[in-house]
Design a protein around this motif. Structure first.
Motif, PDB file in Angstrom:
ATOM      1  N   PRO A   1       0.805  -1.229   0.000  1.00 22.65           N
ATOM      2  CA  PRO A   1       0.000   0.000   0.000  1.00 22.65           C
ATOM      3  C   PRO A   1       0.835   1.274   0.000  1.00 22.65           C
ATOM      4  CG  PRO A   1      -0.863  -1.591   1.582  1.00 22.65           C
ATOM      5  CD  PRO A   1       0.431  -2.145   1.098  1.00 22.65           C
ATOM      6  N   GLN A   2       2.055   1.239   0.556  1.00 21.41           N
ATOM      7  CA  GLN A   2       2.873   2.451   0.583  1.00 21.41           C
ATOM      8  C   GLN A   2       3.232   2.929  -0.811  1.00 21.41           C
ATOM      9  OE1 GLN A   2       6.158  -0.104   2.348  1.00 21.41           O
ATOM     10  NE2 GLN A   2       7.391   1.567   1.502  1.00 21.41           N
ATOM     11  N   PHE A   3       3.126   2.013  -1.808  1.00 24.85           N
ATOM     12  CA  PHE A   3       3.375   2.390  -3.200  1.00 24.85           C
ATOM     13  C   PHE A   3       2.097   2.352  -4.043  1.00 24.85           C
ATOM     14  CE2 PHE A   3       7.565   0.409  -1.987  1.00 24.85           C
ATOM     15  CZ  PHE A   3       8.252   1.613  -1.881  1.00 24.85           C
ATOM     16  N   SER A   4       1.205   1.401  -3.753  1.00 27.07           N
ATOM     17  CA  SER A   4      -0.010   1.256  -4.575  1.00 27.07           C
ATOM     18  C   SER A   4      -1.066   2.291  -4.227  1.00 27.07           C
ATOM     19  CB  SER A   4      -0.596  -0.148  -4.415  1.00 27.07           C
ATOM     20  OG  SER A   4      -1.069  -0.352  -3.087  1.00 27.07           O
ATOM     21  N   GLY A   5      -1.148   2.652  -2.949  1.00 23.08           N
ATOM     22  CA  GLY A   5      -2.086   3.700  -2.539  1.00 23.08           C
ATOM     23  C   GLY A   5      -3.524   3.266  -2.379  1.00 23.08           C
ATOM     24  N   ARG A   6      -3.855   2.060  -2.833  1.00 19.22           N
ATOM     25  CA  ARG A   6      -5.224   1.554  -2.702  1.00 19.22           C
ATOM     26  C   ARG A   6      -5.177   0.060  -2.415  1.00 19.22           C
ATOM     27  NH1 ARG A   6      -9.283   2.716  -7.416  1.00 19.22           N
ATOM     28  NH2 ARG A   6     -10.711   1.928  -5.834  1.00 19.22           N
ATOM     29  N   SER A   7      -6.119  -0.416  -1.631  1.00 15.95           N
ATOM     30  CA  SER A   7      -6.178  -1.839  -1.307  1.00 15.95           C
ATOM     31  C   SER A   7      -6.842  -2.619  -2.434  1.00 15.95           C
ATOM     32  CB  SER A   7      -6.962  -2.047  -0.012  1.00 15.95           C
ATOM     33  OG  SER A   7      -8.333  -1.730  -0.209  1.00 15.95           O
TER      34      SER A   7
ATOM     35  N   LEU B   1      -4.875  -4.501 -10.414  1.00 18.40           N
ATOM     36  CA  LEU B   1      -6.060  -4.867  -9.636  1.00 18.40           C
ATOM     37  C   LEU B   1      -5.688  -5.638  -8.375  1.00 18.40           C
ATOM     38  CD1 LEU B   1      -9.168  -5.076  -9.388  1.00 18.40           C
ATOM     39  CD2 LEU B   1      -9.017  -7.203 -10.717  1.00 18.40           C
ATOM     40  N   TYR B   2      -4.780  -6.589  -8.511  1.00 19.90           N
ATOM     41  CA  TYR B   2      -4.442  -7.463  -7.388  1.00 19.90           C
ATOM     42  C   TYR B   2      -3.184  -7.000  -6.632  1.00 19.90           C
ATOM     43  CZ  TYR B   2      -7.907 -10.869  -9.079  1.00 19.90           C
ATOM     44  OH  TYR B   2      -9.067 -11.500  -9.454  1.00 19.90           O
ATOM     45  N   ASN B   3      -2.653  -5.840  -6.989  1.00 23.05           N
ATOM     46  CA  ASN B   3      -1.454  -5.284  -6.319  1.00 23.05           C
ATOM     47  C   ASN B   3      -0.314  -6.293  -6.275  1.00 23.05           C
ATOM     48  OD1 ASN B   3      -2.549  -2.768  -5.895  1.00 23.05           O
ATOM     49  ND2 ASN B   3      -3.090  -3.111  -3.752  1.00 23.05           N
ATOM     50  N   ILE B   4       0.005  -6.831  -7.443  1.00 25.65           N
ATOM     51  CA  ILE B   4       1.149  -7.728  -7.565  1.00 25.65           C
ATOM     52  C   ILE B   4       2.049  -7.229  -8.690  1.00 25.65           C
ATOM     53  CG2 ILE B   4       0.035  -9.797  -6.634  1.00 25.65           C
ATOM     54  CD1 ILE B   4      -0.525 -10.692  -9.521  1.00 25.65           C
ATOM     55  N   ARG B   5       3.318  -7.593  -8.629  1.00 26.06           N
ATOM     56  CA  ARG B   5       4.265  -7.245  -9.671  1.00 26.06           C
ATOM     57  C   ARG B   5       5.171  -8.457  -9.920  1.00 26.06           C
ATOM     58  NH1 ARG B   5       1.064  -3.669  -9.466  1.00 26.06           N
ATOM     59  NH2 ARG B   5       1.437  -1.403  -9.587  1.00 26.06           N
ATOM     60  N   GLY B   6       5.794  -8.490 -11.097  1.00 24.90           N
ATOM     61  CA  GLY B   6       6.671  -9.595 -11.446  1.00 24.90           C
ATOM     62  C   GLY B   6       7.690  -9.184 -12.480  1.00 24.90           C
ATOM     63  N   THR B   7       8.365 -10.167 -13.048  1.00 24.60           N
ATOM     64  CA  THR B   7       9.404  -9.898 -14.046  1.00 24.60           C
ATOM     65  C   THR B   7       9.270 -10.832 -15.243  1.00 24.60           C
ATOM     66  OG1 THR B   7      10.938 -11.381 -12.876  1.00 24.60           O
ATOM     67  CG2 THR B   7      11.042  -9.034 -12.328  1.00 24.60           C
ATOM     68  N   ASP B   8       8.050 -11.201 -15.577  1.00 20.24           N
ATOM     69  CA  ASP B   8       7.851 -12.136 -16.687  1.00 20.24           C
ATOM     70  C   ASP B   8       8.134 -11.511 -18.044  1.00 20.24           C
ATOM     71  OD1 ASP B   8       7.267 -14.210 -15.038  1.00 20.24           O
ATOM     72  OD2 ASP B   8       5.090 -14.141 -15.296  1.00 20.24           O
TER      73      ASP B   8
ATOM     74  N   LEU C   1      10.099   1.371  -7.559  1.00 23.77           N
ATOM     75  CA  LEU C   1       8.939   0.876  -6.818  1.00 23.77           C
ATOM     76  C   LEU C   1       7.838   1.920  -6.707  1.00 23.77           C
ATOM     77  CD1 LEU C   1      10.606  -1.123  -3.891  1.00 23.77           C
ATOM     78  CD2 LEU C   1       9.266  -2.058  -5.788  1.00 23.77           C
ATOM     79  N   ASP C   2       8.214   3.198  -6.722  1.00 26.99           N
ATOM     80  CA  ASP C   2       7.221   4.260  -6.560  1.00 26.99           C
ATOM     81  C   ASP C   2       6.855   4.947  -7.868  1.00 26.99           C
ATOM     82  OD1 ASP C   2       9.767   5.316  -6.719  1.00 26.99           O
ATOM     83  OD2 ASP C   2       9.508   6.785  -5.113  1.00 26.99           O
ATOM     84  N   GLY C   3       7.357   4.480  -8.998  1.00 29.11           N
ATOM     85  CA  GLY C   3       6.960   5.108 -10.256  1.00 29.11           C
ATOM     86  C   GLY C   3       7.794   4.664 -11.441  1.00 29.11           C
ATOM     87  N   THR C   4       7.257   4.927 -12.607  1.00 32.86           N
ATOM     88  CA  THR C   4       7.910   4.603 -13.879  1.00 32.86           C
ATOM     89  C   THR C   4       8.293   5.904 -14.569  1.00 32.86           C
ATOM     90  OG1 THR C   4       6.558   2.604 -14.053  1.00 32.86           O
ATOM     91  CG2 THR C   4       7.603   3.385 -16.079  1.00 32.86           C
TER      92      THR C   4
ATOM     93  N   LEU D   1      -5.970   6.884 -13.777  1.00 35.89           N
ATOM     94  CA  LEU D   1      -6.242   7.984 -12.846  1.00 35.89           C
ATOM     95  C   LEU D   1      -5.461   7.717 -11.563  1.00 35.89           C
ATOM     96  CD1 LEU D   1     -10.090   8.295 -13.429  1.00 35.89           C
ATOM     97  CD2 LEU D   1      -8.291   9.795 -14.323  1.00 35.89           C
ATOM     98  N   LYS D   2      -4.319   8.363 -11.437  1.00 39.76           N
ATOM     99  CA  LYS D   2      -3.420   8.084 -10.323  1.00 39.76           C
ATOM    100  C   LYS D   2      -3.983   8.612  -8.998  1.00 39.76           C
ATOM    101  CE  LYS D   2      -0.564   6.560 -13.418  1.00 39.76           C
ATOM    102  NZ  LYS D   2      -1.026   5.351 -14.065  1.00 39.76           N
ATOM    103  N   ASN D   3      -3.868   7.774  -7.978  1.00 39.33           N
ATOM    104  CA  ASN D   3      -4.280   8.225  -6.649  1.00 39.33           C
ATOM    105  C   ASN D   3      -3.165   9.067  -6.025  1.00 39.33           C
ATOM    106  OD1 ASN D   3      -2.476   6.492  -4.996  1.00 39.33           O
ATOM    107  ND2 ASN D   3      -3.706   4.803  -5.826  1.00 39.33           N
ATOM    108  N   PRO D   4      -3.433   9.752  -4.921  1.00 39.87           N
ATOM    109  CA  PRO D   4      -2.417  10.658  -4.350  1.00 39.87           C
ATOM    110  C   PRO D   4      -1.095   9.980  -4.012  1.00 39.87           C
ATOM    111  CG  PRO D   4      -4.577  11.134  -3.415  1.00 39.87           C
ATOM    112  CD  PRO D   4      -4.748   9.897  -4.244  1.00 39.87           C
ATOM    113  N   VAL D   5      -1.130   8.742  -3.548  1.00 41.70           N
ATOM    114  CA  VAL D   5       0.111   8.033  -3.226  1.00 41.70           C
ATOM    115  C   VAL D   5       0.910   7.757  -4.496  1.00 41.70           C
ATOM    116  CG1 VAL D   5       1.070   5.869  -2.331  1.00 41.70           C
ATOM    117  CG2 VAL D   5      -0.798   7.007  -1.111  1.00 41.70           C
ATOM    118  N   GLU D   6       0.226   7.297  -5.543  1.00 45.75           N
ATOM    119  CA  GLU D   6       0.898   7.048  -6.815  1.00 45.75           C
ATOM    120  C   GLU D   6       1.467   8.343  -7.391  1.00 45.75           C
ATOM    121  OE1 GLU D   6      -1.484   3.297  -8.813  1.00 45.75           O
ATOM    122  OE2 GLU D   6      -2.483   5.249  -8.756  1.00 45.75           O
ATOM    123  N   MET D   7       0.701   9.415  -7.288  1.00 36.63           N
ATOM    124  CA  MET D   7       1.148  10.699  -7.824  1.00 36.63           C
ATOM    125  C   MET D   7       2.395  11.194  -7.102  1.00 36.63           C
ATOM    126  SD  MET D   7       0.034  12.558 -10.318  1.00 36.63           S
ATOM    127  CE  MET D   7      -1.747  12.451 -10.450  1.00 36.63           C
ATOM    128  N   ASP D   8       2.389  11.075  -5.791  1.00 38.30           N
ATOM    129  CA  ASP D   8       3.546  11.488  -5.009  1.00 38.30           C
ATOM    130  C   ASP D   8       4.765  10.630  -5.358  1.00 38.30           C
ATOM    131  OD1 ASP D   8       4.727  13.033  -2.714  1.00 38.30           O
ATOM    132  OD2 ASP D   8       4.889  11.018  -1.864  1.00 38.30           O
TER     133      ASP D   8
END
Length: 647
Positions: A163-169, A200-207, A449-452, A329-336
């Motif tokens: 959540p510290q990076f995704s901003g939404r559950s 949607l599921y707040n997961i990341r990978g390297t496929d 982790l906090d942005g591209t 539509l980025k949430n405030p955590v994503e925007m920051d």
């Protein structure tokens, strides 16, 4: 395998297919319609030799053709051998029209239905119907059978994006998604794009290289949620998070049979969970047997034809996935996070420019970043810089930054004529040396982790010509004009695209690519559904506050040089004196920080407002990046961002 052997083997399989195939289409995309694909999914590149990210190959019994867009005309012309004919999108007939007009009546045209979208397949079927031609869904991918050395499947671990990076559950996102389903009278949705599943599921990978995604599908109904993935990739942490959110994990290949069950409303979780029931209760959902919610939502632009074919066509709701806009539509955590990531990334770019400036002067006798004197020739036989070794150094600077996880796309590090290849990809064995007498364009980005991030700068370490300066200045004027735009809510990117081109049009110049794309939040570097482009698709989605978009006009002179300037912008609500028709107005905020090379600018071509903008941007750039630089780097940046006074 030799190129001619590939085609001969493929044609043999086409001839023995039932029914025999008159033609075979080989798309660029994987099972998820991805822009960037894993090594084992690069079928079109294998069969054609063309390595660009966009294109389509068509193999008939007599010839082979490759369609691609204007970004890749030069690259494709260089990479295709004489067995292939290049078809230029926008100039030559589209592939469906060409097939309908040139293949025989009753022709059987094969395609792997997993690698083509619903929209595309249906468009082809309409074109083929005029001559009773048939689109044949091949039961296996014929290119795979020819590709003896196809890379093996990799088992890359899946990570939770906290959540510290995704901003939404996940629960919050599922709740909103189910509300969308109810609103559109749908009882479920099939999610096939990798970045939507990851978001949607707040997961990341390297496929997939450069894209932090996982090869996975998802199905969400009013009462259940599923993740289809190779379960060997999941850690106990990921499994716990899935269970907590009522998401049942199933094998990747089970999606085929489960979509069939979904069609008949027989898809049920093995066990229900309190998390699932809670999400339903919060959404206010009721009996899912209600005839008012009998549709399955499918995005026709991204869902593969294979899975769509398992559904009942009259019970499918074909519309863009609601996750596309929600993700944009980025949430405030994503925007920051995006802002912070771009600051660190800007510091890396400045460190690279400082290093490169010094190297060009010491190794090549170049006049450098600031001066325009003639270069002093030096012997560079022992030590030299190449497009690849230079870009490797840029990656090193980025890798030293907090939260770095890799590049966001292959760095476009291009000198002179190579810079005219819009999506040039240097190869260590054949790339060019840096040249103090030529323009150098680098388009690059990183995954944090906090942005591209995604940034392009064009520089010259010698004495640029008057023509190069005029072209650079025209590109800069378009870049400034778009970034300074203020526009009514509801405006789309097709409307704004012209702003970046007008300064070039004045000289009869233009560029063959779009002007802006969205940016993911530690996701894909190219993100929709919005864009700024001349293409009709840019009309589909209006620009909205809290979206990100790039501003990247350019000019490319074949055989000579290329110029592009790119910043990432945030769309925000504008504070206007008036509000005509109560529409509300929007404007842009730059979040990319790196200097523009002033010696490439012909200031006689800039108006006072443009010079004022440049000075203000450079002042902010210096202030924002200084804390991340050492004393020598600060001094360089201060010099690079000195205010310009044109009297």
């Amino acid at each position: 395998m030799a190129e001619e052997d590939k085609l001969a083997s493929l044609r043999s399989l086409m001839a023995s297919h039932s029914p025999p195939l008159h033609a075979l289409v080989v798309p660029s995309e994987d099972y998820h319609q991805s822009e960037y694909v894993s090594a084992r999914d690069k079928r079109r590149a294998f069969i054609s030799g063309f390595t660009g990210s966009a294109g389509l190959a068509l193999v008939t019994m007599e010839e082979a053709r490759l369609w691609t867009d204007g970004r890749y005309f030069l690259q494709a012309a260089q990479e295709l051998n004489d067995q292939w004919k290049l078809m230029r999108m926008g100039e030559d007939p589209p592939v469906d029209i060409w097939m309908a007009d040139n293949l025989p009546k009753d022709a059987a045209i094969g395609v792997d239905p997993w690698c083509v979208s619903v929209d595309t397949a249906q468009k082809w079927e309409r074109a083929f119907s005029k001559k009773q031609q048939k689109l044949i869904q091949t039961p296996r991918n014929l290119v795979d059978e020819v590709w003896i050395s196809r890379p093996p499947l990799e088992l890359n671990p899946v990570a939770v994006h906290p959540p510290q990076f995704s901003g939404r559950s996940v629960a919050d996102k599922l709740k909103d998604l189910r509300e969308n389903l109810v609103q559109e009278k749908a009882r479920g949705i099939l999610i096939t794009t990798l970045d939507e599943v990851a978001w949607l599921y707040n997961i990341r990978g390297t496929d997939v290289s450069y894209c932090p995604v996982v090869h996975a599908f998802a199905v969400v109904t009013l009462y259940s949620a599923f993740l289809y993935v190779d379960q060997r990739k999941l850690s106990s942490e990921v499994n716990i998070v899935m269970k907590e959110n009522g998401i049942e994990v199933r094998d990747y290949g089970a999606v085929t049979s489960d979509v069939t069950l979904l069609a008949s409303d027989q898809l049920k979780p093995i066990s229900s969970t309190n998390a699932t029931r809670a999400s339903i209760s919060e959404s206010g959902h009721h009996n899912n047997n209600s005839s008012s919610t009998n549709f399955i939502w499918v995005d026709p632009g991204t869902c593969c034809f294979a899975l769509y074919s398992k559904l009942n066509a009259n019970e499918v709701f074909l519309q863009q996935s609601p996750l596309a806009l929600a993700k944009a539509l980025k949430n405030p955590v994503e925007m920051d996070g995006l802002k912070k990531a771009h600051i660190r990334d800007g510091a890396a770019v400045v460190q690279y420019l400082v290093w490169l400036d010094k190297q060009m002067q010491e190794l090549y006798g170049a006049s450098g970043y600031f001066l325009e004197a003639e270069n002093i020739k030096k012997d560079v036989n022992t030590i030299r810089l190449t497009e690849v070794s230079a870009s490797d150094k840029l990656e090193q600077f980025r890798a030293s930054k907090e939260h770095f996880r890799g590049l966001s796309f292959p760095t476009i590090s291009s000198v002179g004529p190579n810079a005219a290849i819009i999506h040039y990809s240097p190869d260590a064995k054949s790339c060019a040396d840096l040249d103090p007498n030529s323009i150098y364009l680098f388009d690059s980005g990183a995954q944090y982790l906090d942005g591209t991030t995604d940034i392009t700068r064009t520089v010259h370490f010698g004495k640029p010509t008057k023509h190069e300066k005029a072209c650079y200045t025209a590109v800069l004027k378009g870049h400034i004009a778009l970034g300074n735009a203020q526009f009514p809510s509801g405006t789309n990117g097709n409307t704004l695209d012209v702003l970046a081109r007008i300064p070039l049009w004045k000289y009869g110049l233009d560029y063959r690519h779009g002007t802006g794309h969205g940016i993911g939040s530690y996701l894909n570097v190219h993100e929709g559904p919005h864009q700024i482009s001349f293409r009709p698709a840019a009309c589909n989605v209006p620009l909205q506050a809290s979206m990100t978009v790039t501003d990247e006009p350019g000019y490319y002179e074949d055989g000579n040089f290329g110029i592009r300037l790119e910043n990432v912008l945030i769309i925000k609500e504008a504070d206007t004196e008036f509000n005509f028709d109560d529409k509300g107005y929007l404007n842009f905020e730059h979040i990319t920080w790196a200097p523009y090379q002033t010696k490439l600018i012909d200031f006689r071509l800039l108006v006072p407002e443009e010079i004022e903008w440049l000075n203000n941007y450079h002042s902010k750039c210096s202030d924002i990046l200084a804390p991340y630089l050492d004393e020598s780097e600060k001094a360089w940046l201060k010099k690079a961002t000195q205010p310009v006074c044109v009297c």
